[in-house]
Enzyme design. Sequence first.
Site, PDB file in Angstrom:
ATOM      1  N   GLU A   1      44.011  43.135  44.486  1.00  0.00           N
ATOM      2  CA  GLU A   1      45.279  43.424  43.579  1.00  0.00           C
ATOM      3  C   GLU A   1      44.990  44.894  43.083  1.00  0.00           C
ATOM      4  O   GLU A   1      43.987  45.068  42.093  1.00  0.00           O
ATOM      5  CB  GLU A   1      45.708  42.541  42.780  1.00  0.00           C
ATOM      6  CG  GLU A   1      47.017  42.897  42.112  1.00  0.00           C
ATOM      7  CD  GLU A   1      47.470  41.976  40.986  1.00  0.00           C
ATOM      8  OE1 GLU A   1      46.770  41.011  40.871  1.00  0.00           O
ATOM      9  OE2 GLU A   1      48.437  42.058  40.473  1.00  0.00           O
TER      10      GLU A   1
ATOM     11  N   ARG B   1      32.664  32.500  44.536  1.00  0.00           N
ATOM     12  CA  ARG B   1      32.441  33.705  43.877  1.00  0.00           C
ATOM     13  C   ARG B   1      31.338  34.127  43.384  1.00  0.00           C
ATOM     14  O   ARG B   1      30.469  33.409  42.809  1.00  0.00           O
ATOM     15  CB  ARG B   1      33.563  33.674  42.451  1.00  0.00           C
ATOM     16  CG  ARG B   1      35.020  33.740  42.724  1.00  0.00           C
ATOM     17  CD  ARG B   1      35.929  33.606  41.268  1.00  0.00           C
ATOM     18  NE  ARG B   1      35.972  34.947  40.690  1.00  0.00           N
ATOM     19  CZ  ARG B   1      37.088  35.402  41.241  1.00  0.00           C
ATOM     20  NH1 ARG B   1      37.851  34.858  41.975  1.00  0.00           N
ATOM     21  NH2 ARG B   1      37.339  36.628  40.593  1.00  0.00           N
TER      22      ARG B   1
ATOM     23  N   LYS C   1      38.788  41.409  36.467  1.00  0.00           N
ATOM     24  CA  LYS C   1      39.460  42.766  35.951  1.00  0.00           C
ATOM     25  C   LYS C   1      40.154  42.677  34.592  1.00  0.00           C
ATOM     26  O   LYS C   1      40.201  43.474  33.988  1.00  0.00           O
ATOM     27  CB  LYS C   1      40.604  43.254  37.098  1.00  0.00           C
ATOM     28  CG  LYS C   1      39.824  43.639  38.326  1.00  0.00           C
ATOM     29  CD  LYS C   1      40.761  43.876  39.378  1.00  0.00           C
ATOM     30  CE  LYS C   1      41.009  42.915  40.316  1.00  0.00           C
ATOM     31  NZ  LYS C   1      42.208  42.914  41.182  1.00  0.00           N
TER      32      LYS C   1
END
Length: 550
Positions: free
Chosen positions: A33, A259, A269
């Site tokens: 994104e 992750r 982020k």
Amino acid sequence: MLESATDFIRQQIDRELAAVVGPSAVVTRFPPEPNGYLHIGHAKSICLNFGVAEEYGGRTYLRFDDTNPLAESLEYVKAIQQDVAWLGFDWGDRLTFASDYFERLHQCAVKLIENGNAYVCSLSQEEIRQTRGTLTEPGVDSPHRNRSVRDNLDLFARMKAGEFPDGAHVLRARIDMASPNLNMRDPVLYRIRHAAHHNVGDAWVIYPTYDFTHCICDALENVTHSLCTLEFEDHRPLYDWVLDNLSLNARPRQIEFSRLGLEHTVMSKRLLQRLVSEGLVEGWDDPRMPTLAGLRRRGVRPQAIRDFCSRVGVTKQDNQVAMELLEFCVRRDLEETAPKGMGVVNPLRVRLANYPGDGEALEAPWHPRRPDLGRRSLPFGPVLHIDREDFAVMPPPKWKRLSPGAHVRLRYAYIIRCDEVVTGANGEVAELICSYLPNSKSGSDASGVKPAGVIHWVAAHAAKPAKLRLYERLFKERSPSGADFMASVNHSSLAIASGLVEPALATSREAHFQFERVGYFHRDPKLPNTYNRTVTLRDSWRPPSGGQPS
Ligand code: ATP
Ligand code: MG
């Protein structure tokens, strides 16, 4: 079949390909994104997605998941492409945007409505949350759940036409408000958002949600393996439900892996954005940041990051990795590739009382094991600078550096002896008066003197001033936790030293160096005469096998 099916995803692909008759291709995608810069966690996903496709002769899309115009921007789109390319991966002509498919996604939504699989719900966001139920209690059906197909199509068309303000209606999947999986309780597929989009401008005022968008884009791009992180495991039934209820040509499958987490930093982020906006770092590319832009500026090369990702591996287990592993990979890469020059962090003046003349040009290789890196001229003279750390008035036992009366070798030059210590008004050592042994030149030493050790130096008349930025960990704790993470920020994570570097280093076209005995440094691409310390030389990490680093 691949020789080294090293992880469960590759093992699974091997089994599938073995069962397939005729040609088969592996198609993957990396779907960031564009709401921030990529971090080293993303590198793991990039290496996996591009790596798997490369190994199996397939292809990979770089697809921007840009369904939320409020958080996204072109700056991030560009930075992300730069970072993926820098890591060494090539998406060819497969650069796509979820927003490229807005028309198709809209058609899919209409199709779901026509088949009774989606409805327009006019509850507020808060009401939807409240009627969603809990893990132990089922949700409550929306009062609009049984709207007619005609009404739904009409309302959805008017949502698209911009008749309603943000939040007035949403489109929801009609699945099961009692499902044990909360993601299946009539999830939202479309919401109204009167906001300009970085790619499609003002064309749309309704935007699809991630869950609805992702699986359809995967199918439209013929993705075979949609590799994502574990938090999407509970979304997989929805991924499958959407595809089951649309007849698209391809049927991608979602596979989850854990992750990457890295100690002493945060990896989201949203949190990294806070460090930037609250001024705790100097930007997304601050060399203390775990972003790829930050690591690059610090002096980490993509080869080290790829090595790191392959050592971390791909599993379903929790994956909190020690910073020391990254540092190990960085040193391992730079040890073989970075030229070795001399830089003094904290200069102490040395005067050679018996040195005749103004100076001479010595010569030295840039790297003892890499003759291909060439040689450089090394000016020597009557006044030098050494690092303060390399001198002690009262040396501890076994001191291998300079002290009153002791001999040391200056790297690639002569042996010197300290004859006198000049002290300044504040009691600090101001200057050393030394003598050099003329017949002790490196390579043709006939002095017969055995020096205590070898130290680095620069010649005062030729050295160039340099700002040396010395970084420590950005967070004091190994696992800076959730809401409180700001409290763990290390406010002394940057020290700037006024140092000196040998002239050949300042004019070299290389950007990565080892400053002998001091550490690896990278010429800062933005600040003049500035070098970022990439990593120190000391290595406290060893591979878990207990063996030698390979
Ligand atoms: P962030 O929390 O940093 O915003 P995200 O998952 O929201 O992460 P995306 O841009 O959606 O960021 O991520 C793109 C891809 O990278 C996704 O497939 C995601 O699963 C993967 N990814 C993100 N963070 C990590 C990580 N720490 N380790 C491995 N893969 C990751
Ligand atoms: Mg995301």
